[in-house]
Structure formats: structure tokens, C-alpha cells
Write a protein that holds these residues in place. Structure first.
Motif, PDB file in Angstrom:
ATOM      1  N   ASP A  71       4.471 -15.054  11.662  1.00 16.34           N
ATOM      2  CA  ASP A  71       5.890 -14.944  11.055  1.00 16.34           C
ATOM      3  C   ASP A  71       6.166 -13.631  10.241  1.00 16.34           C
ATOM      4  O   ASP A  71       7.107 -13.127   9.990  1.00 16.34           O
ATOM      5  N   VAL A  72       5.051 -12.782  10.124  1.00 15.77           N
ATOM      6  CA  VAL A  72       5.100 -11.418   9.649  1.00 15.77           C
ATOM      7  C   VAL A  72       5.495 -10.621  10.496  1.00 15.77           C
ATOM      8  O   VAL A  72       6.450  -9.734  10.365  1.00 15.77           O
ATOM      9  N   VAL A  73       4.897 -10.789  11.750  1.00 16.87           N
ATOM     10  CA  VAL A  73       5.827  -9.694  12.927  1.00 16.87           C
ATOM     11  C   VAL A  73       7.221 -10.156  12.929  1.00 16.87           C
ATOM     12  O   VAL A  73       7.882  -9.282  13.314  1.00 16.87           O
ATOM     13  N   ASN A  74       7.456 -11.362  13.071  1.00 19.24           N
ATOM     14  CA  ASN A  74       8.818 -11.783  13.100  1.00 19.24           C
ATOM     15  C   ASN A  74       9.764 -11.305  11.951  1.00 19.24           C
ATOM     16  O   ASN A  74      10.811 -10.771  12.414  1.00 19.24           O
ATOM     17  N   LYS A  98       5.008   1.460  22.039  1.00 21.82           N
ATOM     18  CA  LYS A  98       3.852   2.681  22.306  1.00 21.82           C
ATOM     19  C   LYS A  98       2.759   2.909  21.114  1.00 21.82           C
ATOM     20  O   LYS A  98       1.868   3.421  21.164  1.00 21.82           O
ATOM     21  N   ALA A  99       3.091   1.908  20.223  1.00 24.40           N
ATOM     22  CA  ALA A  99       2.351   1.949  19.012  1.00 24.40           C
ATOM     23  C   ALA A  99       1.039   1.422  18.925  1.00 24.40           C
ATOM     24  O   ALA A  99       0.790   0.520  17.764  1.00 24.40           O
ATOM     25  N   THR A 100       0.245   1.388  19.892  1.00 28.33           N
ATOM     26  CA  THR A 100      -1.043   0.761  19.851  1.00 28.33           C
ATOM     27  C   THR A 100      -2.324   1.851  20.411  1.00 28.33           C
ATOM     28  O   THR A 100      -1.809   3.067  20.796  1.00 28.33           O
ATOM     29  N   ARG A 130       6.861   2.027  18.149  1.00 33.37           N
ATOM     30  CA  ARG A 130       7.228   0.598  18.556  1.00 33.37           C
ATOM     31  C   ARG A 130       8.389   0.286  18.502  1.00 33.37           C
ATOM     32  O   ARG A 130       8.875  -0.244  19.630  1.00 33.37           O
ATOM     33  N   ASN A 131       9.251   0.391  17.597  1.00 29.99           N
ATOM     34  CA  ASN A 131      10.784   0.379  17.663  1.00 29.99           C
ATOM     35  C   ASN A 131      11.603   1.592  18.193  1.00 29.99           C
ATOM     36  O   ASN A 131      11.498   2.519  17.569  1.00 29.99           O
ATOM     37  N   ASP A 132      12.286   1.163  19.322  1.00 26.10           N
ATOM     38  CA  ASP A 132      12.793   2.498  19.793  1.00 26.10           C
ATOM     39  C   ASP A 132      13.973   2.949  18.826  1.00 26.10           C
ATOM     40  O   ASP A 132      14.356   4.155  18.912  1.00 26.10           O
ATOM     41  N   ASN A 168      13.989  -7.939   9.763  1.00 29.48           N
ATOM     42  CA  ASN A 168      14.124  -7.438   8.480  1.00 29.48           C
ATOM     43  C   ASN A 168      13.896  -5.990   8.182  1.00 29.48           C
ATOM     44  O   ASN A 168      14.533  -5.309   7.126  1.00 29.48           O
ATOM     45  N   ALA A 169      12.888  -5.161   8.768  1.00 27.07           N
ATOM     46  CA  ALA A 169      12.479  -3.805   8.314  1.00 27.07           C
ATOM     47  C   ALA A 169      13.566  -3.136   8.422  1.00 27.07           C
ATOM     48  O   ALA A 169      13.634  -2.255   7.160  1.00 27.07           O
ATOM     49  N   GLU A 170      14.425  -2.899   9.401  1.00 21.94           N
ATOM     50  CA  GLU A 170      15.604  -1.995   9.143  1.00 21.94           C
ATOM     51  C   GLU A 170      16.751  -2.190   8.171  1.00 21.94           C
ATOM     52  O   GLU A 170      17.024  -1.555   7.462  1.00 21.94           O
ATOM     53  N   CYS A 223       4.067  -4.352   8.479  1.00 25.32           N
ATOM     54  CA  CYS A 223       4.868  -3.457   9.285  1.00 25.32           C
ATOM     55  C   CYS A 223       5.190  -2.289   8.370  1.00 25.32           C
ATOM     56  O   CYS A 223       5.552  -1.218   8.890  1.00 25.32           O
ATOM     57  N   GLN A 224       4.917  -2.382   7.147  1.00 25.00           N
ATOM     58  CA  GLN A 224       5.270  -1.357   6.278  1.00 25.00           C
ATOM     59  C   GLN A 224       4.169  -0.302   6.124  1.00 25.00           C
ATOM     60  O   GLN A 224       3.032  -0.751   6.187  1.00 25.00           O
ATOM     61  N   ASN A 225       4.345   0.819   5.921  1.00 24.32           N
ATOM     62  CA  ASN A 225       3.300   1.732   5.756  1.00 24.32           C
ATOM     63  C   ASN A 225       2.825   1.859   4.315  1.00 24.32           C
ATOM     64  O   ASN A 225       3.462   1.920   3.255  1.00 24.32           O
ATOM     65  N   GLU A 226       1.279   1.986   4.256  1.00 21.21           N
ATOM     66  CA  GLU A 226       0.888   2.273   2.882  1.00 21.21           C
ATOM     67  C   GLU A 226       0.929   3.614   2.614  1.00 21.21           C
ATOM     68  O   GLU A 226       0.903   4.668   3.472  1.00 21.21           O
ATOM     69  N   PRO A 283       3.029  12.396   6.011  1.00 20.93           N
ATOM     70  CA  PRO A 283       2.247  11.804   7.011  1.00 20.93           C
ATOM     71  C   PRO A 283       1.971  10.514   6.648  1.00 20.93           C
ATOM     72  O   PRO A 283       1.769  10.176   5.367  1.00 20.93           O
ATOM     73  N   ILE A 284       2.121   9.708   7.666  1.00 21.46           N
ATOM     74  CA  ILE A 284       1.459   8.202   7.618  1.00 21.46           C
ATOM     75  C   ILE A 284       0.184   8.111   8.557  1.00 21.46           C
ATOM     76  O   ILE A 284       0.422   8.163   9.628  1.00 21.46           O
ATOM     77  N   GLN A 285      -0.887   8.081   7.734  1.00 17.60           N
ATOM     78  CA  GLN A 285      -2.120   8.150   8.397  1.00 17.60           C
ATOM     79  C   GLN A 285      -2.761   6.516   8.574  1.00 17.60           C
ATOM     80  O   GLN A 285      -2.587   5.703   7.574  1.00 17.60           O
ATOM     81  N   THR A 343       9.200   7.452  11.267  1.00 15.87           N
ATOM     82  CA  THR A 343       9.284   7.695  12.876  1.00 15.87           C
ATOM     83  C   THR A 343       8.106   8.049  13.206  1.00 15.87           C
ATOM     84  O   THR A 343       6.822   8.188  12.756  1.00 15.87           O
ATOM     85  N   SER A 344       7.810   8.227  14.472  1.00 16.39           N
ATOM     86  CA  SER A 344       6.691   8.652  15.203  1.00 16.39           C
ATOM     87  C   SER A 344       6.610   9.098  16.282  1.00 16.39           C
ATOM     88  O   SER A 344       7.670   8.911  17.192  1.00 16.39           O
ATOM     89  N   HIS A 345       5.381   9.689  16.853  1.00 12.07           N
ATOM     90  CA  HIS A 345       5.432  10.279  18.380  1.00 12.07           C
ATOM     91  C   HIS A 345       5.223   9.114  19.188  1.00 12.07           C
ATOM     92  O   HIS A 345       5.282   9.264  20.477  1.00 12.07           O
TER      93      HIS A 345
END
Ligand code: HEC
Length: 212
Positions: free
Chosen positions: A79-82, A189-191, A111-113, A87-89, A19-22, A155-157, A106-108
Motif C-alpha cells: 500500500d505504501v508503493v500504491n 530505471k531506478a533500481t 522511476r516515474n517518467d 499521491n506523490a505528485e 517514496c519520498q527522499n530523506e 543532491p539526493i543520496q 528528478t533523476s538520471h
């Protein structure tokens, strides 16, 4: 556990991203040139903010990486998604506090509102989307927001390994994972992202360095 699931987990552990960005590679690749939008930030400060921003983004990634590695090994993918959901926030908030910054992703296509862009990050996002459409490179940006705080944006690509949770549902995202994502994030919307596409941005706000 099926063989397919085991291979999937190994792939995930190898990439450690979940869930974290590279951030490392993208930022490294674009670090030489930064778009300076506000002349009010001196050259020296501009460089310092850029360096600090990059380090913070990388450290945030490292904290996720160690947690995700441990959970994927001890428990498994769902469990990673859980973990990300629960915990992400919290992790981002506590890292923000210790470094006296506010770290946001953030994103256009969210996934998380709760990760909604504000007016300033929306401007950066739109600019990156425009550059992407014109097939121009996306560079990190250091600039002041409307309140006078300095922000580092990058940017997160999308990487190949991100497709497992942000690609085509049921084709690239395993059915079970997709179901879980939908139950946790009913407005997801993040798919449907493709490799290399802009997934979102880092927004790191410096609280104590602004010369207001
Ligand atoms: C194991 C599944 C999984 C993988 C793999 C994954 N993500 Fe995510 N991603 C998530 C979840 C779950 C969230 C929501 C986290 C939250 O609640 O804040 C998320 C949120 C995000 C966000 C925050 C913005 C939003 O939409 O809420 C970004 C940016 C992001 N992911 C980028 C990436 C990138 C880039 C990769 C690959 C390097 C990646 N993700 C790989 C599951 C994943």
C-alpha cells in the motif's frame, strides 16, 4: 503476514522514507558551503534562497513521512508503493502551490517518467554525476534558470533503507514489491543503486522572489 514482512515494515516505519527522499541529513551535511554559480544573485539573497529551499525540502519530506507511517501501520508495504504512485505528485503539487514554489525531484535513472529533468536540472545532475565520479563532495546549488527564476538544487543520496525499493531487484527489493513497482512503473530505471550513490536531485523553483 510473515515474520520477514513484519520486520520489513518495522524497518520502513523507523526510516519513514519510502517514496519520498530523506533530505535532512544530506542537506545538513553539505550546508556549510554552497556553490555559487551566478554572481547576479546577491550574497544575502543567496543565503535566503538556500535557507528557504532547505526548509521546503524538509517540510515536503515530513508530509510524506506522516502519510507513509500511517499507511505502513494500518495497511502494509504494498500500500505504501500504491500510495506513492497515486499521491506523490499531488502532494508535491499542493505543497508547491501553498509556498509559491515548484518542487520537483528528478533523476538520471527515473522511476516515474513524469519526473524528467529539464535542461537546467540536467546540467546540475550531470555536474553532480561528474563530482561523484571524481569522489568530490556534492553541495547544494542556488542559481538562476534560463528564464531568470531562482532555483535551489540539492543532491539526493541513497540511504540503506532506500535499497528496499531502489536496490538490486529480488536481492534487496522483495519480489512482491518489485512486481508491484514494475506493474506501476513499466519503464522503471531506478533500481540497482548502491548505498551513498546519487539517486537524484531536489529542484525547488522560486516563483515570487526572482528579480527579473
Ligand atoms: C516503498 C518503496 C520505496 C522506498 C523505500 C523508497 N522509494 Fe523512492 N520511489 C518509490 C516510488 C514508488 C517512486 C515513484 C513515485 C512517483 O510516482 O512519483 C519513487 C521515486 C523516487 C524519486 C523520484 C525520481 C524518480 O525516479 O521518479 C526519488 C528521487 C526517490 N524515489 C528517492 C528515494 C530515496 C532517497 C529513498 C530512501 C530515503 C527512497 N526513494 C525510498 C518507492 C520507494
Amino acid at each position: 503476514m510473515t515474520m520477514k514482512q513484519i520486520l520489513w515494515i518495522i524497518a520502513l516505519i523507523l526510516t519513514f522514507n519510502a517514496c519520498q527522499n530523506e533530505t535532512k541529513q544530506e542537506i545538513k551535511a553539505t550546508s556549510e558551503k554552497t556553490q555559487e554559480e551566478h554572481v547576479s544573485i546577491s550574497d544575502f539573497d543567496h543565503k535566503a534562497y538556500k535557507m528557504k529551499g532547505k526548509i521546503i525540502a524538509q517540510n515536503t519530506f515530513k508530509v510524506f513521512k506522516s502519510n507513509i507511517q500511517r499507511i505502513a501501520l494500518e495497511k502494509g508495504l504494498t500500500d505504501v508503493v500504491n500510495f506513492c504512485h497515486d499521491n506523490a505528485e499531488k502532494i508535491v503539487d499542493s505543497l508547491s502551490k501553498t509556498q509559491h514554489v515548484v518542487i520537483k525531484r528528478t533523476s538520471h535513472k527515473l522511476r516515474n517518467d513524469n519526473n524528467q529533468p529539464d535542461a537546467d536540472s540536467k546540467v546540475v545532475l550531470d555536474k553532480y554525476l561528474q563530482l561523484q565520479a571524481e569522489q568530490k563532495p556534492l553541495e547544494p546549488v542556488v542559481k538562476k534558470d534560463t528564464d531568470g527564476y531562482v532555483h535551489f538544487y540539492a543532491p539526493i543520496q541513497l540511504k540503506k533503507e532506500c535499497l528496499k525499493c531502489h536496490g538490486e531487484p529480488e536481492k534487496e527489493i522483495h519480489e512482491d514489491i518489485y512486481k508491484l513497482i514494475q506493474s506501476k512503473y513499466p519503464h522503471d530505471k531506478a533500481t540497482g543503486f548502491k548505498e551513498g550513490e546519487l539517486r537524484g536531485i531536489w529542484d525547488i523553483k522560486f516563483l515570487d522572489m526572482a528579480d527579473k
